[in-house]
Design an enzyme around this catalytic site. Structure first.
Site, mmCIF file in Angstrom:
data_model
loop_
_atom_site.group_PDB
_atom_site.id
_atom_site.type_symbol
_atom_site.label_atom_id
_atom_site.label_comp_id
_atom_site.label_asym_id
_atom_site.label_seq_id
_atom_site.Cartn_x
_atom_site.Cartn_y
_atom_site.Cartn_z
ATOM 1 N N ASP A 1 -19.917 -1.413 -11.528
ATOM 2 C CA ASP A 1 -18.777 -0.787 -12.197
ATOM 3 C C ASP A 1 -18.865 -1.115 -13.683
ATOM 4 O O ASP A 1 -18.821 -2.283 -14.078
ATOM 5 C CB ASP A 1 -17.471 -1.329 -11.597
ATOM 6 C CG ASP A 1 -16.257 -0.535 -12.031
ATOM 7 O OD1 ASP A 1 -16.430 0.507 -12.685
ATOM 8 O OD2 ASP A 1 -15.128 -0.967 -11.716
ATOM 9 N N ASP B 1 -18.889 6.169 -14.142
ATOM 10 C CA ASP B 1 -19.001 4.748 -14.498
ATOM 11 C C ASP B 1 -19.139 3.791 -13.316
ATOM 12 O O ASP B 1 -19.077 2.568 -13.509
ATOM 13 C CB ASP B 1 -17.793 4.332 -15.351
ATOM 14 C CG ASP B 1 -16.477 4.485 -14.621
ATOM 15 O OD1 ASP B 1 -16.434 5.217 -13.614
ATOM 16 O OD2 ASP B 1 -15.483 3.878 -15.060
ATOM 17 N N GLU B 2 -19.319 4.296 -12.114
ATOM 18 C CA GLU B 2 -19.507 3.374 -10.986
ATOM 19 C C GLU B 2 -20.337 4.019 -9.889
ATOM 20 O O GLU B 2 -20.361 5.241 -9.734
ATOM 21 C CB GLU B 2 -18.163 2.894 -10.433
ATOM 22 C CG GLU B 2 -17.271 3.984 -9.904
ATOM 23 C CD GLU B 2 -15.985 3.438 -9.280
ATOM 24 O OE1 GLU B 2 -16.041 2.409 -8.577
ATOM 25 O OE2 GLU B 2 -14.920 4.058 -9.507
#
Length: 365
Positions: free
Chosen positions: A14, A108-109
């Site tokens: 993350d 983003d993850e």
């Protein structure tokens, strides 16, 4: 002791305050300062907040005017999604050097299954550390990671030592970790559900574990079974590299509330055009159009209509959204409109089959 279970070595990576961190990286003048991506002092909703801003209570999905009151020195920056996508692709290229089993959740993850990996390294913890170091050295951003036997625990663990940290929950530590976990930390337990659980005396994983499956089904509906299993460390969802998109949407928050349907139709045309563009870019089509309306008092209503055929044409999407707009009388002025398309033709495609891994309960992590 060994048991035959589909235990895997899963890493959840993350990125730390991704949008805001990209802005600070690209503009050195923003480094060390409270930054909000999206929104403004007057209107709009924040997409992301830097850690400097979070110290004041500023967070994503917060109204810009409230954020500016909490942090008077807050700097608002317009989002640059093309740039975030560019950086995200670079990060994913790093992931794929370790495993092909990468399931992005957003820009983003992502989940990585490294049970068997391209580096031949049996330690998922060391792999996570190496991946994070490469993201920092090659791209310039920090990332946090959670490592454990399944996706649920890995995701919970990735939030433990943020920012720029990681946490491993070894197989023999899983039960104790979950029993001590605050119920608010359980992935899938939102604010409303947490309050309901508090009212029923459920504050930790241990409290949740004392409730029967019947009790959870009765009080939490279809989510009850999920809660019953995850608190016992059971979550057999595999990392799916070809994650199927289930919907596609676009929305706009307006600088001034709209009270006339004439002005709303003009805005809807632009939103429908954006949805259509995204559909064509992704080469998908859908049957169900949903109109999202957020009123000036922040109440949220949705209206949906399913057509008998797949479509991606702007004019059909717009005409359907218009029908939904006129379906009921508007309560008050409107601050946000959105259109989403679901029931996509991607849902008919087959996902790859992946093998469950039978391993010993204690193994190098």
């Amino acid at each position: 002791m060994s048991v035959d279970l589909p235990i895997r070595k899963i890493i959840h990576v993350d990125m730390d305050a991704f949008y805001a961190s990209v802005e600070q990286m690209d503009n050195p003048d923003l480094k060390g300062k409270p930054v909000a991506v999206g929104g403004s002092e007057k209107r709009g909703v924040i997409s992301a907040a830097s850690y400097e801003a979070r110290k004041f209570g500023v967070k994503s999905a917060m109204a810009g005017n409230l954020a500016s009151k909490l942090c008077p020195d807050l700097i608002f920056v317009k989002p640059r999604f093309d740039r975030y996508t560019e950086i995200s692709k670079k990060i994913r290229r790093i992931f794929h050097e370790y495993t092909d089993l990468v399931e992005p959740l957003s820009l983003d993850e992502a989940y990585l299954d490294v049970t068997e990996n391209k580096k031949g390294n049996p330690s998922a913890s060391l792999l996570a550390k190496e991946i994070r170091e490469r993201i920092l050295n090659e791209i310039g951003l920090t990332a946090s990671a959670g490592i454990s036997i399944n996706k649920f625990i890995a995701k919970v663990a990735s939030d433990y030592n943020k920012p720029n940290g990681q946490k491993t929950v070894n197989p023999e530590e899983v039960i104790q970790f979950l029993e001590q976990l605050d119920i608010r930390k359980f992935y899938g337990v939102g604010k409303v559900t947490a309050e309901k659980m508090y009212q029923k005396g459920i504050f930790t994983g241990w409290d949740l574990k004392q409730k029967s499956l019947e009790y959870l089904d009765e009080n939490f509906g279809k989510s009850g079974r999920y809660y019953y299993h995850v608190v016992r460390g059971i979550h057999n969802s595999e990392v799916k590299p070809n994650r199927i998109r289930k919907s596609l949407a676009a929305e706009r928050t307006f600088s001034e509330n709209l009270s006339s349907e004439v002005f709303m139709l003009e805005k809807l045309e632009h939103i429908a055009e954006e949805v259509s563009r995204r559909l064509r870019k992704s080469n998908v089509a859908g049957k169900t159009v949903t109109l999202k309306i957020k009123y000036s008092d922040f109440t949220l209503h949705t209206r949906s209509k399913t057509l008998p055929y797949f479509m991606s044409d702007k004019h059909i999407i717009l005409d359907t959204a218009k029908d939904l707009l006129y379906q009921e009388k508007l309560n008050t002025s409107v601050r946000l409109l959105g259109i989403s398309l679901s029931n996509l033709n991607t849902e008919t495609k087959k996902t790859q089959e992946q093998k469950s891994v039978s391993v010993q309960l204690k193994f190098e992590f």
